[in-house]
Design a protein around this motif. Structure first.
Motif, PDB file in Angstrom:
ATOM      1  N   UNK A 234     -38.651  21.997-104.754  1.00 11.56           N
ATOM      2  CA  UNK A 234     -39.135  22.566-105.912  1.00 11.56           C
ATOM      3  C   UNK A 234     -39.364  24.491-105.865  1.00 11.56           C
ATOM      4  N   UNK A 235     -38.721  24.874-106.697  1.00 12.52           N
ATOM      5  CA  UNK A 235     -38.707  26.575-106.667  1.00 12.52           C
ATOM      6  C   UNK A 235     -39.121  27.083-107.830  1.00 12.52           C
ATOM      7  N   UNK A 236     -40.148  28.127-107.940  1.00 13.33           N
ATOM      8  CA  UNK A 236     -40.547  28.803-109.042  1.00 13.33           C
ATOM      9  C   UNK A 236     -39.961  30.046-109.265  1.00 13.33           C
ATOM     10  N   UNK A 237     -38.842  30.103-110.280  1.00 15.00           N
ATOM     11  CA  UNK A 237     -38.401  31.417-110.559  1.00 15.00           C
ATOM     12  C   UNK A 237     -39.277  32.088-111.399  1.00 15.00           C
ATOM     13  N   UNK A 238     -38.940  33.503-111.849  1.00 16.46           N
ATOM     14  CA  UNK A 238     -39.802  34.095-112.879  1.00 16.46           C
ATOM     15  C   UNK A 238     -39.944  33.359-114.188  1.00 16.46           C
ATOM     16  N   UNK A 239     -38.939  32.594-114.453  1.00 17.31           N
ATOM     17  CA  UNK A 239     -38.790  32.179-115.885  1.00 17.31           C
ATOM     18  C   UNK A 239     -38.650  30.614-115.907  1.00 17.31           C
TER      19      UNK A 239
END
Length: 247
Positions: A234-239
């Protein structure tokens, strides 16, 4: 642990290092130093050694020296330890700014390798003469067979091959028909070709060729790790928050 035993426990049956020849030590050190660091990046790298637990990271940073021991108790509590910390795997660590014996973020880079994918669905393409209806209404107007054919999910993602090496998953060729014959659109797929770790974050880059024929970065996305297990990323990008499954 003495250095011979340390090498054997780290690489073990996988590499079967002998008594630590200069060439072997040089190769191992080159692997440790392989990640290219940019200005302002405080990440440290090493190999996970025997003795790693949920509270302790034993890390070999220099083959000429004994391994370091870092306290990762708080990082574990905060779910900032990513991957399995397998012996011999390369790890990236962000140390505490006030106490260098404490690791705030730990990433098992070996656990990151592999094919990570997710499914995307198309959206109906609107035409100039299309009535003002919602996508759901437009879909309901189509025969079941056509609707099922059009609304086919596609698999996107990337293959993390090794340090700096990444290939996109999900490239496809359009059928050789004019654009006005396509009824749906799929999201744009990033074409990452390069990746690195910087201050505990993952940086993915799309690379192009300039007018002189040299490669250059044309776009980069930064993501924060939220979860890394043997089958889930699970990755959190800026959007957005993006989940992946291991293929």
């Amino acid at each position: 642990m003495k250095k011979k035993a340390l090498f054997a426990s780290m690489i073990g049956a996988a590499l079967m290092l002998s008594c630590g020849s200069n060439s072997q030590q040089a190769d191992l050190q080159a692997d440790i130093n392989g990640q290219h660091q940019t200005d302002g990046d405080s990440t440290i790298y090493g190999l996970a050694c025997d003795g790693c637990t949920d509270t302790i990271l034993v890390i070999l940073r220099d083959v000429r020296k004994d391994p370091d021991t870092l306290n990762i108790l708080e990082a574990s509590r905060r779910h900032r330890v990513f991957g399995s910390l397998n012996i011999g795997h390369k790890v990236a660590v962000m140390r505490n700014a006030e106490d260098s014996t404490v690791g705030d973020i730990v990433i098992d880079m070996g656990s990151l390798r592999g094919k990570w994918c997710y499914k995307v669905m198309p959206v109906m393409r609107r035409r100039a003469n299309m009535p003002e209806k919602t996508e759901e209404q437009l879909l309901q107007m189509l025969p079941d067979s056509l609707r099922e054919l059009l609304m086919t999910p596609r698999e996107y993602g990337f293959h993390l091959i090794g340090e700096g090496s990444i290939r996109p998953i999900g490239e496809h060729q359009r059928a050789l028909t004019s654009d006005d014959k396509h009824f749906v659109d799929y999201p744009t797929q990033p074409r990452y070709r390069d990746w690195k770790i910087a201050n505990g974050l993952l940086v993915f880059s799309e690379v192009g060729i300039d007018s002189l024929g040299k490669q250059q970065t044309v776009h980069s996305d930064t993501a924060q790790l939220e979860l890394l297990t043997p089958d889930t990323l699970v990755l959190r990008f800026k959007d957005r928050l993006q989940g992946y499954y291991k293929k």
